[in-house]
Design an enzyme around this catalytic site. Structure first.
Site, short mmCIF file in Angstrom:
data_model
loop_
_atom_site.label_atom_id
_atom_site.label_comp_id
_atom_site.label_asym_id
_atom_site.label_seq_id
_atom_site.Cartn_x
_atom_site.Cartn_y
_atom_site.Cartn_z
N HIS A 1 0.85 -1.19 0.00
CA HIS A 1 0.00 0.00 0.00
C HIS A 1 0.89 1.24 0.00
CE1 HIS A 1 0.92 -0.63 4.22
NE2 HIS A 1 0.44 0.55 4.54
N ASP B 1 5.73 4.55 5.23
CA ASP B 1 6.68 3.58 5.81
C ASP B 1 6.81 2.31 4.97
OD1 ASP B 1 4.00 3.07 6.61
OD2 ASP B 1 4.67 1.79 8.25
#
Length: 326
Positions: free
Chosen positions: A62, A66
């Site tokens: 996604h 991070d």
């Protein structure tokens, strides 16, 4: 077939853990696949035994930072504009736009060796003669996909001694018999290849699920996996935070492993709130998960995990990290 954890922290890096990234090594073809690419991933490559030069595919779950902030730097450093093999990237809608914008504003030219595949629905996204890769939409705040890498079954060992005892002449005919085909010899005998081969060797299955709260799609994707790597951002007592932010607790990860009948679970993507010195630590999360699914481990940066063949010892061997902490 083995994986190396290059980042195991959620959200932000810590002194001992970088943000998300896992390298899958396919030694039989000197190839490396990467799953997620958080900030600093290329530094983690330098501290580990995995080689950027072998990187051919990247799978992004996604578009949270991070999981992608290290992607542009890694691609820019990988020599895509020069000679060498290309890289194919798979990820949610918007990934191509993100990379295009990064290239435009940084005046970076990646050349024609980069290809981006947009993942829009569950199902098969890649296949070759040895592997299939499926994706499944998980349950997170933005579209997030888990990935399942499945090795195709291999023909069983061909019994050369038995073939010689039957007087089968060595040559191309052996290749046909190894494939299980039926052949007719010059003397009229019909030999079934399957009678000279051991049972087919089942392929191995590796599944990566993050970011997600407990969901049925994760269970479906992880069915019968040899190794499931599943996020465990929070401890069980912080379950409300997990539901609010659509992340998993240690017990949720263990429940997925149990219901999917996997062989081993390795938890990753830990919140920094459980770092050493805090009242609740990762050992507590491990105990929570093991109460539900005993064959559970904690990931750590640079940990390498071998996924053995099904005919080998069923226990998954775990090697000691050779690199210094991140």
């Amino acid at each position: 077939m083995e994986i190396t954890f290059l980042g195991t922290s959620s959200g932000v890096p810590t002194r001992n853990r970088n943000v998300s990234s896992i390298a899958l090594r396919l030694p039989q073809r000197a190839e490396l696949w990467l799953f997620d690419c958080g900030e600093g991933t290329q530094h983690q490559f330098l501290r580990s035994e995995v080689k950027i030069s072998q990187l051919t595919r990247i799978f992004i779950t996604h578009l949270h930072g991070d999981h992608i902030f290290g992607l542009m730097g890694l691609l820019a450093s990988s020599g895509l504009a020069g000679s060498g093999q290309g890289i194919e990237i798979y990820g949610p809608e918007g990934l191509g736009d993100y990379l295009e914008a990064c290239c435009r504003f940084s005046s970076t030219h990646l050349g024609k060796r980069l290809k981006v595949h947009t993942v829009r629905e569950n199902g098969l996204i890649y296949e070759d003669k040895d592997f299939q890769v499926h994706c499944g939409l998980l349950k997170h705040r933005i579209p997030a996909y888990g990935y399942r890498v499945e090795e195709k079954q291999r023909p069983g060992r061909f019994n050369v001694e038995q073939a010689e005892a039957l007087g089968i002449p060595f040559g191309p005919i052996y290749g046909q018999l190894k494939q299980g085909k039926t052949v007719t010899l010059e003397d009229g005998r019909r030999i079934r290849g399957q009678d000279l081969c051991e049972p087919p060797e089942p392929g191995r299955k590796f599944v990566y699920c993050t970011d997600t709260v407990f969901c049925e799609e994760a269970i479906a994707l992880a069915q019968e996996a040899d190794l499931l790597v599943h996020e465990a951002t929070f401890a069980h007592q912080d379950a409300q935070l997990a539901f609010d932010r659509l992340h998993s607790t240690s017990t949720m990860a263990a429940q997925v492993a149990l219901l999917a009948n996997v062989k081993q679970l390795i938890m990753t993507h830990f919140s920094p709130r459980y770092a050493p010195g805090n009242p609740l630590q990762l050992e507590n999360l491990l105990a929570e998960a093991q109460a539900i699914f005993p064959n559970t481990r904690l990931a750590r940066d640079f940990l390498t995990v071998e996924i053995p063949r099904r005919t080998a010892d069923p226990a998954i061997a775990m090697s000691t990290p050779q690199a210094s902490p991140a």
